[in-house]
Design an enzyme around this catalytic site. Structure first.
Site, mmCIF file in Angstrom:
data_model
loop_
_atom_site.group_PDB
_atom_site.id
_atom_site.type_symbol
_atom_site.label_atom_id
_atom_site.label_comp_id
_atom_site.label_asym_id
_atom_site.label_seq_id
_atom_site.Cartn_x
_atom_site.Cartn_y
_atom_site.Cartn_z
ATOM 1 N N ASP A 44 42.860 49.452 30.019
ATOM 2 C CA ASP A 44 43.098 48.100 30.520
ATOM 3 C C ASP A 44 42.491 47.986 31.926
ATOM 4 O O ASP A 44 42.764 48.817 32.794
ATOM 5 C CB ASP A 44 44.605 47.813 30.569
ATOM 6 C CG ASP A 44 44.907 46.360 30.870
ATOM 7 O OD1 ASP A 44 44.997 45.576 29.913
ATOM 8 O OD2 ASP A 44 45.049 46.016 32.064
ATOM 9 N N ILE A 45 41.633 46.956 32.120
ATOM 10 C CA ILE A 45 41.035 46.738 33.438
ATOM 11 C C ILE A 45 42.135 46.365 34.428
ATOM 12 O O ILE A 45 42.933 45.468 34.173
ATOM 13 C CB ILE A 45 39.974 45.622 33.393
ATOM 14 C CG1 ILE A 45 38.916 45.918 32.322
ATOM 15 C CG2 ILE A 45 39.328 45.439 34.758
ATOM 16 C CD1 ILE A 45 38.096 47.134 32.594
ATOM 17 N N ASN A 89 39.670 37.256 38.227
ATOM 18 C CA ASN A 89 39.334 35.909 37.763
ATOM 19 C C ASN A 89 39.793 34.839 38.748
ATOM 20 O O ASN A 89 39.056 33.891 39.051
ATOM 21 C CB ASN A 89 39.976 35.652 36.390
ATOM 22 C CG ASN A 89 39.160 36.216 35.245
ATOM 23 O OD1 ASN A 89 37.942 36.343 35.343
ATOM 24 N ND2 ASN A 89 39.827 36.562 34.151
ATOM 25 N N ASP A 106 33.838 38.016 33.656
ATOM 26 C CA ASP A 106 32.949 38.358 32.546
ATOM 27 C C ASP A 106 31.990 39.484 32.944
ATOM 28 O O ASP A 106 31.698 40.382 32.146
ATOM 29 C CB ASP A 106 32.145 37.133 32.109
ATOM 30 C CG ASP A 106 33.004 36.091 31.397
ATOM 31 O OD1 ASP A 106 34.162 36.409 31.049
ATOM 32 O OD2 ASP A 106 32.514 34.963 31.191
ATOM 33 N N GLU A 120 41.118 41.977 28.555
ATOM 34 C CA GLU A 120 40.592 43.096 29.334
ATOM 35 C C GLU A 120 41.026 44.443 28.757
ATOM 36 O O GLU A 120 41.000 45.458 29.441
ATOM 37 C CB GLU A 120 41.052 42.988 30.791
ATOM 38 C CG GLU A 120 42.553 43.167 31.018
ATOM 39 C CD GLU A 120 43.349 41.869 30.892
ATOM 40 O OE1 GLU A 120 44.442 41.798 31.476
ATOM 41 O OE2 GLU A 120 42.885 40.945 30.204
#
Length: 318
Positions: free
Chosen positions: A185-186, A193, A202, A228
């Site tokens: 997971d980012i 964002n 993105d 993500e």
């Protein structure tokens, strides 16, 4: 007797031969000893360019193989082709097949054994149909690939990566080799964002995808589960080696810079890593990896946590 079934006169025969010559079909007649007795213009253009004999079936094939004309031989072994063909050449009264030639054309061949043992072959040019078939096949393959690919990152999408996991689990069960799986997971993706915009988010996802692919082997896989979150599949890989690969991916992500005006934003990720247990299901291994991922995030993110082993399905219930 009807005039339409009477013997052909010379003028009718001449017209018939001329029609065959100009038809665009490849027409040949070989006698019972496989000597070429008739070949129309199209057949000659395929097989007999510059050839001066002897006009036997086998020698014509040998000439074509040597001079780059005639039928395409995939393995290049003309003698093996001749041996295979002679065994089947008169095995049935009539047969049809498609074949391709070295000049790029494809023909549908009708092969007929006449009552006197002679062989009549009539070939129709199907090159355009083969090209259309190839185009349709390519379009189909592209559509299948698109249906299995995440458009943003170019990685396998959720459906496809879960299919890859099922395949890996089945192979693991059959071979008993090691299999490691990680949920990734980012970190603080929403903040990226919110602060830098969705284009920046993105870009992070695309960079993570490219950084991951750069560190994976031929049989490894990584796909986007959604948002993500990603799934990493490492067949024939121990936990130690899997953890090392994940750290290499982490370093690649840390080196990537996200440009948004004058702001430079690096990114990291958290990972939950587990090793598949014998007879473990997809739901079980994903659940263990997800719990390990949650622990990594709860303990400060930007780290990899190992998951607990699955409970042996043969153990008594708790």
């Amino acid at each position: 007797m009807s005039p339409f079934v009477s013997k052909l006169d010379d003028e009718t025969l001449r017209c018939l031969v001329e029609a065959l010559n100009e038809s665009g079909q490849a027409v040949s007649i070989y006698d019972a000893e496989d000597n070429l007795r008739y070949a129309n213009k199209t057949y000659q253009s395929i097989f007999l360019k510059g050839y001066e004999g002897p006009f036997t079936f086998t020698e014509i094939l040998r000439y074509g193989a040597k001079h780059g004309v005639g039928v395409r031989i995939d393995d290049g072994d003309v003698e093996a082709l001749i041996a295979r063909t002679l065994l089947r050449r008169r095995s049935v009264p009539r047969k049809s097949f498609e074949t391709d030639f070295l000049d790029g054309r494809w023909f549908w061949m009708d092969h007929t054994i006449l009552p006197n043992g002679w062989v009549l072959t009539v070939g129709a040019d199907i090159t355009a149909l083969k090209h259309n078939e190839r185009t349709l096949r390519q379009a189909h393959n592209e559509a299948v690939l698109a249906s299995r690919t995440d458009l943003l990152t170019g990685l396998p999408n959720r459906r496809h990566v879960l299919e890859l996991l099922d395949d890996a689990l089945a192979a693991n069960a059959a071979s008993g080799s090691s299999l490691c799986v990680a949920m990734i997971d980012i970190d603080r993706f929403k903040a990226i964002n919110d602060t830098h915009g969705h284009n920046a988010g993105d870009a992070v996802l695309r960079h993570f995808g490219s950084a991951s692919r750069a560190k994976l082997g031929t049989h490894d896989a990584i796909g986007r589960l959604g948002g993500e979150e990603f799934l990493l599949i490492l067949p024939n890989t121990s936990l130690i080696d899997a953890a090392r690969i994940i750290e290499q991916i982490r370093q690649g992500c840390a080196e990537g810079k996200l440009q948004d005006g004058e702001v430079t934003q690096s990114h990291s990720f958290s990972a939950g890593l587990v090793e598949a247990q014998p007879r473990e299901s997809r739901n079980s291994i994903l659940s263990r990896a997800d719990r390990a991922l949650y622990t990594a995030k709860r303990q400060g993110r930007n780290r990899t946590k190992l998951g607990l082993q699955a409970r042996n399905p043969e153990d008594p219930a708790d």
